[in-house]
Scaffold this active site. Structure first.
Site, PDB file in Angstrom:
ATOM      1  N   SER A  59     -15.794  12.764  12.035  1.00  0.00           N
ATOM      2  CA  SER A  59     -16.431  12.903  13.451  1.00  0.00           C
ATOM      3  C   SER A  59     -16.364  11.347  14.138  1.00  0.00           C
ATOM      4  O   SER A  59     -16.554  10.461  13.087  1.00  0.00           O
ATOM      5  CB  SER A  59     -17.597  13.458  13.710  1.00  0.00           C
ATOM      6  OG  SER A  59     -18.055  13.415  14.900  1.00  0.00           O
ATOM      7  N   SER A  60     -16.192  11.243  15.247  1.00  0.00           N
ATOM      8  CA  SER A  60     -16.053   9.825  15.660  1.00  0.00           C
ATOM      9  C   SER A  60     -17.665   9.329  15.763  1.00  0.00           C
ATOM     10  O   SER A  60     -17.849   8.078  15.851  1.00  0.00           O
ATOM     11  CB  SER A  60     -15.631   9.702  17.394  1.00  0.00           C
ATOM     12  OG  SER A  60     -16.257  10.655  17.902  1.00  0.00           O
ATOM     13  N   CYS A  61     -18.766  10.083  15.492  1.00  0.00           N
ATOM     14  CA  CYS A  61     -19.990   9.703  15.372  1.00  0.00           C
ATOM     15  C   CYS A  61     -20.217   8.772  13.938  1.00  0.00           C
ATOM     16  O   CYS A  61     -21.401   8.321  13.976  1.00  0.00           O
ATOM     17  CB  CYS A  61     -20.953  10.743  15.636  1.00  0.00           C
ATOM     18  SG  CYS A  61     -21.100  12.068  14.220  1.00  0.00           S
ATOM     19  N   TYR A  72     -26.000  13.750  10.980  1.00  0.00           N
ATOM     20  CA  TYR A  72     -24.562  14.500  10.971  1.00  0.00           C
ATOM     21  C   TYR A  72     -23.572  13.150  10.512  1.00  0.00           C
ATOM     22  O   TYR A  72     -22.775  13.565   9.679  1.00  0.00           O
ATOM     23  CB  TYR A  72     -24.111  14.939  12.379  1.00  0.00           C
ATOM     24  CG  TYR A  72     -22.834  15.618  12.508  1.00  0.00           C
ATOM     25  CD1 TYR A  72     -22.590  16.903  12.003  1.00  0.00           C
ATOM     26  CD2 TYR A  72     -21.801  14.814  13.154  1.00  0.00           C
ATOM     27  CE1 TYR A  72     -21.267  17.589  11.976  1.00  0.00           C
ATOM     28  CE2 TYR A  72     -20.463  15.645  13.234  1.00  0.00           C
ATOM     29  CZ  TYR A  72     -20.459  16.877  12.720  1.00  0.00           C
ATOM     30  OH  TYR A  72     -19.157  17.379  12.839  1.00  0.00           O
ATOM     31  N   LYS A 122     -21.134  13.117   7.150  1.00  0.00           N
ATOM     32  CA  LYS A 122     -19.895  12.982   7.379  1.00  0.00           C
ATOM     33  C   LYS A 122     -19.233  11.612   6.495  1.00  0.00           C
ATOM     34  O   LYS A 122     -18.151  11.477   6.187  1.00  0.00           O
ATOM     35  CB  LYS A 122     -19.500  12.911   8.954  1.00  0.00           C
ATOM     36  CG  LYS A 122     -19.353  14.210   9.676  1.00  0.00           C
ATOM     37  CD  LYS A 122     -18.358  15.186   8.785  1.00  0.00           C
ATOM     38  CE  LYS A 122     -18.444  16.393   9.560  1.00  0.00           C
ATOM     39  NZ  LYS A 122     -17.735  17.606   8.883  1.00  0.00           N
ATOM     40  N   HIS A 134     -21.598  21.356  22.662  1.00  0.00           N
ATOM     41  CA  HIS A 134     -21.248  20.216  23.397  1.00  0.00           C
ATOM     42  C   HIS A 134     -20.914  20.100  24.702  1.00  0.00           C
ATOM     43  O   HIS A 134     -21.222  21.202  25.525  1.00  0.00           O
ATOM     44  CB  HIS A 134     -19.906  19.709  22.599  1.00  0.00           C
ATOM     45  CG  HIS A 134     -19.954  19.382  21.111  1.00  0.00           C
ATOM     46  ND1 HIS A 134     -19.658  20.414  20.142  1.00  0.00           N
ATOM     47  CD2 HIS A 134     -20.436  18.264  20.474  1.00  0.00           C
ATOM     48  CE1 HIS A 134     -19.603  19.824  19.091  1.00  0.00           C
ATOM     49  NE2 HIS A 134     -20.293  18.511  19.102  1.00  0.00           N
TER      50      HIS A 134
HETATM   51  O1  GFB Z   1     -20.947  16.484  23.805  1.00  0.00           O
HETATM   52  P1  GFB Z   1     -22.292  15.992  23.606  1.00  0.00           P
HETATM   53  O2  GFB Z   1     -23.510  16.860  23.236  1.00  0.00           O
HETATM   54  O3  GFB Z   1     -22.519  15.202  22.296  1.00  0.00           O
HETATM   55  O4  GFB Z   1     -22.739  15.260  24.922  1.00  0.00           O
HETATM   56  P2  GFB Z   1     -22.234  13.576  21.903  1.00  0.00           P
HETATM   57  C1  GFB Z   1     -21.815  14.070  25.627  1.00  0.00           C
HETATM   58  C2  GFB Z   1     -22.782  13.535  26.580  1.00  0.00           C
HETATM   59  O5  GFB Z   1     -22.734  14.507  27.809  1.00  0.00           O
HETATM   60  C3  GFB Z   1     -24.078  13.013  26.449  1.00  0.00           C
HETATM   61  C4  GFB Z   1     -24.092  14.771  28.378  1.00  0.00           C
HETATM   62  O6  GFB Z   1     -24.101  11.936  27.251  1.00  0.00           O
HETATM   63  C5  GFB Z   1     -24.656  14.179  27.196  1.00  0.00           C
HETATM   64  O7  GFB Z   1     -26.241  13.649  27.675  1.00  0.00           O
HETATM   65  N1  GFB Z   1     -24.271  15.889  28.814  1.00  0.00           N
HETATM   66  C6  GFB Z   1     -24.449  16.251  30.300  1.00  0.00           C
HETATM   67  C7  GFB Z   1     -24.314  17.171  28.116  1.00  0.00           C
HETATM   68  N2  GFB Z   1     -24.484  17.570  30.440  1.00  0.00           N
HETATM   69  C8  GFB Z   1     -24.571  17.953  29.191  1.00  0.00           C
HETATM   70  C9  GFB Z   1     -24.870  19.402  28.812  1.00  0.00           C
HETATM   71  O8  GFB Z   1     -25.403  20.463  29.360  1.00  0.00           O
HETATM   72  N3  GFB Z   1     -24.746  19.490  27.389  1.00  0.00           N
HETATM   73  C10 GFB Z   1     -24.287  18.656  26.279  1.00  0.00           C
HETATM   74  N4  GFB Z   1     -24.368  19.059  25.377  1.00  0.00           N
HETATM   75  N5  GFB Z   1     -24.294  17.291  26.937  1.00  0.00           N
HETATM   76  C11 GFB Z   1     -21.942  14.647  19.751  1.00  0.00           C
HETATM   77  C12 GFB Z   1     -22.581  14.519  18.284  1.00  0.00           C
HETATM   78  O9  GFB Z   1     -22.490  13.580  20.358  1.00  0.00           O
HETATM   79  O10 GFB Z   1     -20.574  14.445  19.446  1.00  0.00           O
HETATM   80  C13 GFB Z   1     -22.085  15.164  17.167  1.00  0.00           C
HETATM   81  O11 GFB Z   1     -24.358  14.645  18.509  1.00  0.00           O
HETATM   82  C14 GFB Z   1     -20.793  15.022  17.212  1.00  0.00           C
HETATM   83  O12 GFB Z   1     -22.767  14.820  15.964  1.00  0.00           O
HETATM   84  C15 GFB Z   1     -19.913  15.040  18.532  1.00  0.00           C
HETATM   85  O13 GFB Z   1     -20.334  13.934  16.689  1.00  0.00           O
HETATM   86  C16 GFB Z   1     -18.524  15.108  18.657  1.00  0.00           C
HETATM   87  O14 GFB Z   1     -20.746  13.260  22.160  1.00  0.00           O
HETATM   88  O15 GFB Z   1     -23.135  12.567  22.620  1.00  0.00           O
END
Ligand code: GFB
Length: 310
Positions: A108-110, A137, A141, A180
């Site tokens: 993952s890019s994280c 996570y 990875k 996500h």
């Molecule tokens: O996709 P996401 O949950 O994960 O959130 P990450 C991306 C951005 O979208 C964050 C915002 O800035 C969230 O605060 N966001 C806005 C929301 N509204 C929402 C919502 O309703 N739900 C969610 N989930 N986010 C993940 C990692 O990071 O990326 C994993 O935690 C993994 O480990 C994945 O690497 C690809 O992009 O921040």
């Protein structure tokens, strides 16, 4: 890989695994192997070893992992670290013991430091601190890609690793607690439209930048790498373009046709401020993504609607 090669897709019902399965079928591979959790528990090393000894796969795509969005990562650190370490240790070691010809591990890019220079080049791994919300996570990875490198060095295994950017597409998780951002936005705007709500609440400030790749494009890249890449160095897989979460929310709102307002809940974390992959190594090998973000969101929304109707 040949048409009749025995190809095991671990996690073949998930977002990425199901896309790899479709892509392999599309390309004419006939001998695909997949198992549900109730059939083979990937957390159980003895079960995994027995399964590998029985099916003797030639090729393995490792799309089985505990995954989730920012909230799930932030609130279940033990599960994200333990389950991912355990599953990948079991699969990689069993593949070595069963003399699998080639294995692709997906990260993952994280894995990259929170404040690494952008776009993220492969060599920025482990140069500074990780993003706190998904460090668990990320550590798993990183261990997985290192394990592939170690088995290559010590045992000569042809195990490679790809690091995809943020994924979305058919068979995504639409649960608002664990999903996500893209599936969450599809669900939220759809529910708001159909219930005539006045507002949709999104998380954070909307300022973070993210890069998105449609799952079928990633699947195509995975099959491409299995066929054409055999190096110790892991490789980035991204689309090359980024968008703010605010712009993304406006885009999903327009595609779904919600007419109300977006409200930002700043008590929720933003996560890493920017996460754009430098995928030039992969692009130089001749691979390019095909699905642009708007088309991909429309297809993902169709998939969401088809599951709602069932
Ligand atoms: O996709 P996401 O949950 O994960 O959130 P990450 C991306 C951005 O979208 C964050 C915002 O800035 C969230 O605060 N966001 C806005 C929301 N509204 C929402 C919502 O309703 N739900 C969610 N989930 N986010 C993940 C990692 O990071 O990326 C994993 O935690 C993994 O480990 C994945 O690497 C690809 O992009 O921040």
């Amino acid at each position: 890989m040949k048409e009749d090669s025995r190809i095991y897709v671990a996690g073949h019902h998930g977002l990425v695994g199901s896309a790899i399965w479709r892509e392999l079928q599309r390309q004419g591979f006939k001998n695909l192997i997949g198992r549900r959790r109730r059939e083979v528990d990937l957390l159980d090393i003895a079960a995994v070893q027995k399964f590998f000894a029985e099916i003797k796969p030639d090729f393995v795509f490792m799309a089985a992992a505990k995954v989730g969005g920012i909230h799930a990562n932030n609130t279940q650190p033990a599960a994200f670290l333990f389950e991912n370490l355990q599953v990948q240790n079991n699969l990689i070691h069993a593949a070595y013991q069963a003399e699998v010809r080639k294995l692709l591990f997906l990260g993952s890019s994280c894995i990259y430091p929170k404040l690494a220079p952008q776009p993220l080049k492969e060599e920025y791994l482990l140069t500074s601190e990780l993003e706190p919300t998904n460090q668990w996570y990320a550590v798993a990875k990183i261990a997985g890609l290192k394990l592939c490198q170690a088995y290559r060095r010590q045992y000569g295994c042809d195990f490679i690793s790809a690091m995809p950017t943020n994924m979305y597409g058919p068979n995504d998780n639409y649960d608002l607690e664990s999903s996500h951002v893209l599936p969450a936005l599809i669900r939220k705007f759809h529910d708001a439209k159909t219930s005539f709500a006045a507002t949709v609440t999104c998380w954070g400030t909307g300022a973070p930048l993210r890069e998105f790749l449609y799952a079928d494009d990633l699947a195509n890249a995975c099959v491409f790498l299995m066929q054409h890449y055999s190096e110790e160095q892991f490789i980035n897989v991204g689309s090359g373009s980024e968008i703010t979460i605010r712009e993304l929310s406006e885009l999903v709102k327009r595609i779904i046709g919600f007419k109300g307002e977006i409200v930002w809940d700043e008590s929720k974390p933003d996560g890493t401020p920017r996460k754009l992959m430098d995928s030039s190594r992969l692009f130089a090998l001749g691979w390019k993504p095909k699905v642009n973000l708007e088309t991909g969101i429309r297809m993902a929304y169709e998939d969401f609607l088809s599951k709602q109707l069932r």
